[in-house]
Design a protein around this motif. Structure first.
Motif, PDB file in Angstrom:
ATOM      1  N   VAL A 294       0.847  -1.191   0.000  1.00 57.59           N
ATOM      2  CA  VAL A 294       0.000   0.000   0.000  1.00 57.59           C
ATOM      3  C   VAL A 294       0.882   1.240   0.000  1.00 57.59           C
ATOM      4  N   ASP A 295       0.718   2.076  -1.004  1.00 62.17           N
ATOM      5  CA  ASP A 295       1.489   3.309  -1.078  1.00 62.17           C
ATOM      6  C   ASP A 295       0.684   4.441  -0.459  1.00 62.17           C
ATOM      7  N   VAL A 296       1.292   5.202   0.427  1.00 63.50           N
ATOM      8  CA  VAL A 296       0.637   6.344   1.050  1.00 63.50           C
ATOM      9  C   VAL A 296       1.545   7.567   0.899  1.00 63.50           C
ATOM     10  N   PRO A 297       0.952   8.762   0.879  1.00 63.84           N
ATOM     11  CA  PRO A 297       1.774   9.975   0.783  1.00 63.84           C
ATOM     12  C   PRO A 297       2.700  10.132   1.989  1.00 63.84           C
ATOM     13  N   HIS A 298       3.634  11.057   1.863  1.00 66.38           N
ATOM     14  CA  HIS A 298       4.629  11.309   2.906  1.00 66.38           C
ATOM     15  C   HIS A 298       3.929  11.928   4.114  1.00 66.38           C
ATOM     16  N   ALA A 299       3.654  11.126   5.132  1.00 62.83           N
ATOM     17  CA  ALA A 299       2.851  11.562   6.271  1.00 62.83           C
ATOM     18  C   ALA A 299       3.673  12.424   7.223  1.00 62.83           C
ATOM     19  N   GLN A 300       3.173  13.626   7.517  1.00 65.56           N
ATOM     20  CA  GLN A 300       3.837  14.509   8.470  1.00 65.56           C
ATOM     21  C   GLN A 300       2.910  14.960   9.596  1.00 65.56           C
ATOM     22  N   GLY A 301       1.655  14.516   9.583  1.00 60.49           N
ATOM     23  CA  GLY A 301       0.737  14.790  10.686  1.00 60.49           C
ATOM     24  C   GLY A 301       0.613  13.555  11.555  1.00 60.49           C
ATOM     25  N   ASN A 302      -0.460  13.452  12.304  1.00 68.00           N
ATOM     26  CA  ASN A 302      -0.695  12.251  13.116  1.00 68.00           C
ATOM     27  C   ASN A 302      -1.735  11.357  12.439  1.00 68.00           C
ATOM     28  N   PHE A 303      -1.592  11.187  11.126  1.00 68.22           N
ATOM     29  CA  PHE A 303      -2.552  10.426  10.336  1.00 68.22           C
ATOM     30  C   PHE A 303      -1.894   9.987   9.033  1.00 68.22           C
ATOM     31  N   VAL A 304      -2.549   9.057   8.362  1.00 67.95           N
ATOM     32  CA  VAL A 304      -2.124   8.617   7.031  1.00 67.95           C
ATOM     33  C   VAL A 304      -3.313   8.738   6.083  1.00 67.95           C
ATOM     34  N   TRP A 305      -3.013   8.810   4.796  1.00 64.63           N
ATOM     35  CA  TRP A 305      -4.038   9.041   3.775  1.00 64.63           C
ATOM     36  C   TRP A 305      -4.000   7.936   2.730  1.00 64.63           C
ATOM     37  N   PHE A 306      -5.176   7.450   2.398  1.00 66.97           N
ATOM     38  CA  PHE A 306      -5.331   6.465   1.340  1.00 66.97           C
ATOM     39  C   PHE A 306      -6.120   7.121   0.199  1.00 66.97           C
ATOM     40  N   GLY A 307      -5.450   7.450  -0.881  1.00 65.57           N
ATOM     41  CA  GLY A 307      -6.112   8.106  -2.001  1.00 65.57           C
ATOM     42  C   GLY A 307      -6.793   7.103  -2.906  1.00 65.57           C
ATOM     43  N   VAL A 308      -7.889   6.536  -2.425  1.00 65.77           N
ATOM     44  CA  VAL A 308      -8.524   5.411  -3.122  1.00 65.77           C
ATOM     45  C   VAL A 308      -9.709   5.829  -3.981  1.00 65.77           C
ATOM     46  N   GLY A 309      -9.985   7.130  -4.064  1.00 64.06           N
ATOM     47  CA  GLY A 309     -11.045   7.607  -4.943  1.00 64.06           C
ATOM     48  C   GLY A 309     -12.406   7.033  -4.603  1.00 64.06           C
ATOM     49  N   ASP A 310     -13.037   6.409  -5.585  1.00 62.58           N
ATOM     50  CA  ASP A 310     -14.400   5.901  -5.426  1.00 62.58           C
ATOM     51  C   ASP A 310     -14.505   4.715  -4.470  1.00 62.58           C
ATOM     52  N   ARG A 311     -13.377   4.171  -4.038  1.00 59.32           N
ATOM     53  CA  ARG A 311     -13.408   3.034  -3.113  1.00 59.32           C
ATOM     54  C   ARG A 311     -13.358   3.482  -1.654  1.00 59.32           C
ATOM     55  N   ALA A 312     -13.426   4.784  -1.415  1.00 54.44           N
ATOM     56  CA  ALA A 312     -13.263   5.308  -0.055  1.00 54.44           C
ATOM     57  C   ALA A 312     -14.278   4.717   0.915  1.00 54.44           C
ATOM     58  N   LEU A 313     -15.541   4.712   0.528  1.00 56.80           N
ATOM     59  CA  LEU A 313     -16.570   4.209   1.444  1.00 56.80           C
ATOM     60  C   LEU A 313     -16.413   2.709   1.682  1.00 56.80           C
ATOM     61  N   ASP A 314     -15.963   1.983   0.677  1.00 57.50           N
ATOM     62  CA  ASP A 314     -15.758   0.542   0.845  1.00 57.50           C
ATOM     63  C   ASP A 314     -14.610   0.260   1.805  1.00 57.50           C
ATOM     64  N   LEU A 315     -13.510   1.007   1.676  1.00 57.28           N
ATOM     65  CA  LEU A 315     -12.388   0.820   2.597  1.00 57.28           C
ATOM     66  C   LEU A 315     -12.809   1.182   4.016  1.00 57.28           C
ATOM     67  N   ALA A 316     -13.555   2.268   4.182  1.00 58.59           N
ATOM     68  CA  ALA A 316     -14.021   2.668   5.510  1.00 58.59           C
ATOM     69  C   ALA A 316     -14.911   1.587   6.119  1.00 58.59           C
ATOM     70  N   ALA A 317     -15.767   0.984   5.313  1.00 56.41           N
ATOM     71  CA  ALA A 317     -16.638  -0.073   5.812  1.00 56.41           C
ATOM     72  C   ALA A 317     -15.832  -1.295   6.233  1.00 56.41           C
ATOM     73  N   ALA A 318     -14.789  -1.636   5.480  1.00 55.49           N
ATOM     74  CA  ALA A 318     -13.944  -2.771   5.832  1.00 55.49           C
ATOM     75  C   ALA A 318     -13.212  -2.521   7.148  1.00 55.49           C
ATOM     76  N   CYS A 319     -12.750  -1.294   7.340  1.00 56.40           N
ATOM     77  CA  CYS A 319     -12.095  -0.947   8.609  1.00 56.40           C
ATOM     78  C   CYS A 319     -13.096  -1.035   9.761  1.00 56.40           C
ATOM     79  N   ASP A 320     -14.297  -0.538   9.543  1.00 55.87           N
ATOM     80  CA  ASP A 320     -15.336  -0.573  10.576  1.00 55.87           C
ATOM     81  C   ASP A 320     -15.629  -2.009  10.995  1.00 55.87           C
ATOM     82  N   GLU A 321     -15.677  -2.920  10.046  1.00 55.89           N
ATOM     83  CA  GLU A 321     -15.927  -4.328  10.357  1.00 55.89           C
ATOM     84  C   GLU A 321     -14.826  -4.895  11.243  1.00 55.89           C
ATOM     85  N   ALA A 322     -13.610  -4.353  11.098  1.00 59.32           N
ATOM     86  CA  ALA A 322     -12.473  -4.811  11.902  1.00 59.32           C
ATOM     87  C   ALA A 322     -12.380  -4.083  13.235  1.00 59.32           C
ATOM     88  N   GLY A 323     -13.331  -3.174  13.505  1.00 59.10           N
ATOM     89  CA  GLY A 323     -13.352  -2.497  14.796  1.00 59.10           C
ATOM     90  C   GLY A 323     -12.588  -1.199  14.853  1.00 59.10           C
TER      91      GLY A 323
END
Length: 356
Positions: A294-323
């Motif tokens: 998984v490639d992510v931008p150069h993180a300099q805050g206290n977070f990371v970003w996934f530039g997944v475009g139209d798959r954003a809601l699907d990735l969020a739902a998968a994370c939610d299922e994992a708690g």
């Protein structure tokens, strides 16, 4: 007779979407990684100061903020006249646009960036000019310069950029500021400045001291862990700071918030040890994601970003299922805060499976 109607720009204000709490999962500890909060609890000394201040909640707070202004002045090495307090750095953004923009003026900022920018611009009756970030999530400062017109009154530079993560360098910022017209206010939004670990990092205080049109906005919500108390501050030339204080809400920063902020500055060494730990955890998460493909931008805050475009809601739902609940931006991507180690491990696992 028609009912009262708000101004047209009020009807056009987009809604702010906060990070939501995690969905309870039976037999599974759930974690909130959706709001870029500091996962550490308050330091005992900070909590004690807040509790002591709360005992006098029947009294108004010190509207002059004398103790906090003095503590910030000493910490930053700037005169108190160059400071302005507010209920978080987001309130300062609202106040800056209200103080410097007339209806129809333009506000230039990168996009995607902080979700409150278009809201604050709409509240002020100003027009948003959004300049797309580069493919790597960085500000396109050259394009932002080209976007400045005779109607531009304010330019917002979010560094590190929320939600994509990269920060601008001092060299980039200096080059940019040299080309911005002197009557245009440049707001350097440094809500995550304490997390920056990179060469040629921006020195915000030195930068504003060299320019009459630069204001910094900072917060105690992130590195200092006072998100629930709402206290931030701006640093800028005295006339600009005075304009901010003139439009500030009377008694906006509570006594509890002021006391906790003063105590946090006194305990800064211990708090910044926690920041160092979060930065180390950020590096571990990024390394784990990249190892998982998984490639992510150069993180300099206290977070990371996934530039997944139209798959954003699907990735969020998968994370939610994992708690773990993350912050999706539909059509653009997903931001995930750096939190507890177990939460971060689950994030890496889900993202690697989803995207690797």
């Amino acid at each position: 007779m028609s009912a009262p109607q708000p101004r047209p720009n009020v009807l056009a204000i987009p809604a702010y979407v906060p990070g939501r709490p995690p969905t309870p999962r039976e037999g599974l500890t759930t974690y909130k990684l959706s709001s870029n909060e500091n996962p550490y609890p308050p330091l005992p000394g900070v909590l004690a100061a807040a509790e002591q201040a709360a005992a006098a909640m029947n009294r108004y707070p010190d509207m002059a903020g004398i103790d906090l202004y003095a503590a910030l002045s000493a910490r930053l090495g700037v005169p108190a006249s160059d400071l302005s307090l507010a209920t978080g750095s987001v309130a300062l953004i609202y106040q800056l646009l209200q103080a410097f923009c007339e209806p129809g003026d333009e506000v230039v900022y990168a996009w995607r960036s902080f979700e409150a920018y278009p809201i604050a611009a709409a509240v002020a009756g100003a027009a948003s000019v959004r300049v797309p970030v580069r493919a790597d999530g960085r500000h396109d400062l050259d394009a932002m310069l080209e976007a400045i017109t005779d109607r531009t009154r304010v330019v917002l530079v979010c560094t590190p950029n929320n939600p994509t993560g990269p920060a601008v360098t001092q060299t980039e910022l200096d080059t940019f500021l040299a080309a911005v017209p002197s009557h245009v206010l440049v707001v350097v939004d440094e809500a995550y400045v304490e997390f920056v670990r990179m060469s040629d990092a921006v020195d915000g205080v030195a930068t504003y001291q060299r320019h009459e049109n630069v204001v910094l906005t900072r917060t105690f919500s992130k590195a200092y862990g006072l998100a629930g108390l709402r206290v931030g501050y701006a640093v800028g030339p005295a006339p600009l700071a005075a304009a901010l204080r003139a439009v500030s809400l009377p008694f906006g920063v509570t006594s509890v918030a002021q006391a906790a902020a003063v105590a946090s500055l006194a305990a800064e060494a211990a708090l910044l040890e926690r920041v160092d730990a979060l930065v180390a955890e950020r590096a571990r998460v990024v390394e784990g994601l990249r190892a998982g493909g998984v490639d992510v931008p150069h993180a300099q805050g206290n977070f990371v970003w996934f530039g997944v475009g139209d798959r954003a809601l699907d990735l969020a739902a998968a994370c939610d299922e994992a708690g773990v609940v993350v912050r999706p931006f539909a059509g653009d991507g997903v931001r995930a805060s750096i939190g507890e180690a177990e939460a971060n491990d689950r994030l890496v696992e889900v993202a690697s499976r989803f995207l690797g």
